[in-house]
Design a protein around this motif. Sequence first.
Motif, PDB file in Angstrom:
ATOM      1  N   ASN A  53       0.809  -1.223   0.000  1.00  0.00           N
ATOM      2  CA  ASN A  53       0.000   0.000   0.000  1.00  0.00           C
ATOM      3  C   ASN A  53       0.842   1.272   0.000  1.00  0.00           C
ATOM      4  O   ASN A  53       0.357   2.337   0.362  1.00  0.00           O
ATOM      5  CB  ASN A  53      -0.994   0.036   1.163  1.00  0.00           C
ATOM      6  N   VAL A  54       2.081   1.165  -0.412  1.00  0.00           N
ATOM      7  CA  VAL A  54       2.948   2.337  -0.506  1.00  0.00           C
ATOM      8  C   VAL A  54       2.995   2.785  -1.961  1.00  0.00           C
ATOM      9  O   VAL A  54       3.228   1.990  -2.866  1.00  0.00           O
ATOM     10  CB  VAL A  54       4.372   2.040   0.016  1.00  0.00           C
ATOM     11  N   SER A  55       2.724   4.051  -2.149  1.00  0.00           N
ATOM     12  CA  SER A  55       2.778   4.645  -3.479  1.00  0.00           C
ATOM     13  C   SER A  55       4.108   5.367  -3.632  1.00  0.00           C
ATOM     14  O   SER A  55       4.453   6.218  -2.816  1.00  0.00           O
ATOM     15  CB  SER A  55       1.627   5.644  -3.654  1.00  0.00           C
ATOM     16  N   TYR A  56       4.848   4.987  -4.641  1.00  0.00           N
ATOM     17  CA  TYR A  56       6.097   5.672  -4.954  1.00  0.00           C
ATOM     18  C   TYR A  56       6.083   5.992  -6.435  1.00  0.00           C
ATOM     19  O   TYR A  56       5.786   5.143  -7.261  1.00  0.00           O
ATOM     20  CB  TYR A  56       7.328   4.819  -4.635  1.00  0.00           C
ATOM     21  N   PHE A  57       6.392   7.223  -6.745  1.00  0.00           N
ATOM     22  CA  PHE A  57       6.472   7.622  -8.148  1.00  0.00           C
ATOM     23  C   PHE A  57       7.718   8.456  -8.329  1.00  0.00           C
ATOM     24  O   PHE A  57       8.070   9.271  -7.486  1.00  0.00           O
ATOM     25  CB  PHE A  57       5.221   8.386  -8.594  1.00  0.00           C
ATOM     26  N   GLY A  58       8.396   8.204  -9.417  1.00  0.00           N
ATOM     27  CA  GLY A  58       9.624   8.918  -9.708  1.00  0.00           C
ATOM     28  C   GLY A  58       9.374  10.313 -10.244  1.00  0.00           C
ATOM     29  O   GLY A  58       8.236  10.719 -10.497  1.00  0.00           O
ATOM     30  N   VAL A  59      10.440  11.034 -10.421  1.00  0.00           N
ATOM     31  CA  VAL A  59      10.380  12.408 -10.902  1.00  0.00           C
ATOM     32  C   VAL A  59       9.711  12.486 -12.271  1.00  0.00           C
ATOM     33  O   VAL A  59       8.874  13.363 -12.519  1.00  0.00           O
ATOM     34  CB  VAL A  59      11.800  13.036 -10.949  1.00  0.00           C
ATOM     35  N   ASN A  60      10.041  11.556 -13.156  1.00  0.00           N
ATOM     36  CA  ASN A  60       9.468  11.590 -14.504  1.00  0.00           C
ATOM     37  C   ASN A  60       7.968  11.328 -14.499  1.00  0.00           C
ATOM     38  O   ASN A  60       7.215  11.964 -15.233  1.00  0.00           O
ATOM     39  CB  ASN A  60      10.183  10.596 -15.423  1.00  0.00           C
ATOM     40  N   ALA A  61       7.503  10.383 -13.664  1.00  0.00           N
ATOM     41  CA  ALA A  61       6.065  10.098 -13.576  1.00  0.00           C
ATOM     42  C   ALA A  61       5.326  11.316 -13.045  1.00  0.00           C
ATOM     43  O   ALA A  61       4.264  11.684 -13.556  1.00  0.00           O
ATOM     44  CB  ALA A  61       5.816   8.890 -12.686  1.00  0.00           C
ATOM     45  N   LYS A  62       5.895  11.955 -12.035  1.00  0.00           N
ATOM     46  CA  LYS A  62       5.260  13.154 -11.478  1.00  0.00           C
ATOM     47  C   LYS A  62       5.244  14.278 -12.508  1.00  0.00           C
ATOM     48  O   LYS A  62       4.233  14.970 -12.668  1.00  0.00           O
ATOM     49  CB  LYS A  62       5.978  13.601 -10.208  1.00  0.00           C
ATOM     50  N   LYS A  63       6.337  14.436 -13.228  1.00  0.00           N
ATOM     51  CA  LYS A  63       6.416  15.485 -14.249  1.00  0.00           C
ATOM     52  C   LYS A  63       5.350  15.271 -15.327  1.00  0.00           C
ATOM     53  O   LYS A  63       4.676  16.217 -15.731  1.00  0.00           O
ATOM     54  CB  LYS A  63       7.815  15.501 -14.880  1.00  0.00           C
ATOM     55  N   ARG A  64       5.178  14.026 -15.769  1.00  0.00           N
ATOM     56  CA  ARG A  64       4.133  13.716 -16.762  1.00  0.00           C
ATOM     57  C   ARG A  64       2.745  14.034 -16.219  1.00  0.00           C
ATOM     58  O   ARG A  64       1.906  14.599 -16.911  1.00  0.00           O
ATOM     59  CB  ARG A  64       4.201  12.243 -17.183  1.00  0.00           C
ATOM     60  N   GLU A  67       2.181  17.800 -16.192  1.00  0.00           N
ATOM     61  CA  GLU A  67       1.928  18.295 -17.551  1.00  0.00           C
ATOM     62  C   GLU A  67       0.524  17.938 -18.020  1.00  0.00           C
ATOM     63  O   GLU A  67      -0.185  18.782 -18.568  1.00  0.00           O
ATOM     64  CB  GLU A  67       2.972  17.738 -18.517  1.00  0.00           C
ATOM     65  N   GLU A  68       0.111  16.703 -17.790  1.00  0.00           N
ATOM     66  CA  GLU A  68      -1.215  16.265 -18.226  1.00  0.00           C
ATOM     67  C   GLU A  68      -2.328  16.993 -17.464  1.00  0.00           C
ATOM     68  O   GLU A  68      -3.354  17.347 -18.038  1.00  0.00           O
ATOM     69  CB  GLU A  68      -1.366  14.757 -18.058  1.00  0.00           C
ATOM     70  N   ALA A  69      -2.110  17.211 -16.170  1.00  0.00           N
ATOM     71  CA  ALA A  69      -3.120  17.875 -15.339  1.00  0.00           C
ATOM     72  C   ALA A  69      -3.050  19.396 -15.467  1.00  0.00           C
ATOM     73  O   ALA A  69      -3.933  20.092 -14.977  1.00  0.00           O
ATOM     74  CB  ALA A  69      -2.942  17.472 -13.877  1.00  0.00           C
ATOM     75  N   GLU A  70      -1.981  19.870 -16.081  1.00  0.00           N
ATOM     76  CA  GLU A  70      -1.749  21.309 -16.258  1.00  0.00           C
ATOM     77  C   GLU A  70      -1.751  22.051 -14.920  1.00  0.00           C
ATOM     78  O   GLU A  70      -2.427  23.063 -14.735  1.00  0.00           O
ATOM     79  CB  GLU A  70      -2.784  21.907 -17.214  1.00  0.00           C
ATOM     80  N   ILE A  71      -0.977  21.498 -13.976  1.00  0.00           N
ATOM     81  CA  ILE A  71      -0.805  22.153 -12.679  1.00  0.00           C
ATOM     82  C   ILE A  71       0.686  22.267 -12.382  1.00  0.00           C
ATOM     83  O   ILE A  71       1.503  21.565 -12.974  1.00  0.00           O
ATOM     84  CB  ILE A  71      -1.525  21.403 -11.538  1.00  0.00           C
ATOM     85  N   LYS A  72       1.009  23.150 -11.455  1.00  0.00           N
ATOM     86  CA  LYS A  72       2.396  23.348 -11.041  1.00  0.00           C
ATOM     87  C   LYS A  72       2.728  22.425  -9.879  1.00  0.00           C
ATOM     88  O   LYS A  72       1.841  21.918  -9.191  1.00  0.00           O
ATOM     89  CB  LYS A  72       2.610  24.804 -10.643  1.00  0.00           C
TER      90      LYS A  72
END
Length: 108
Positions: A53-64, A67-72
């Motif tokens: 139940n641990v969510s880990y996302f890398g820098v590239n996944a967060k960056k995508r 961009e897709e959500a159009e938020i900072k």
Amino acid sequence: MIHIQLLHKLINEGFILMLDSVLISPENILKTNVNGMCYKIFHFMIFHMNEENVSYFGVNAKKRFLEEAEIKNQTFNNYVSKLIAADMIKRVGRQEFLINPKLARHGG
């Protein structure tokens, strides 16, 4: 693979099966009183959740996602703070969060 008896038990507790044996509880999620972008970020975290139940996302996944959500990035962080305040997630490390098992968990 999830056992049929366990699946029936979880369905009776209000969970439904999603992708890759991830179970979610829409009823409990709706009780959290968050909306819109918080749900999108929570879904993003569930997509990156492991069997503990641990969510880990890398820098590239967060960056995508940004961009897709159009938020900072700061906006993302503000929504993450709302998810933490709503007890949907807990921060356990950098870009690493524990998903509340009452809301979503692996069923396998």
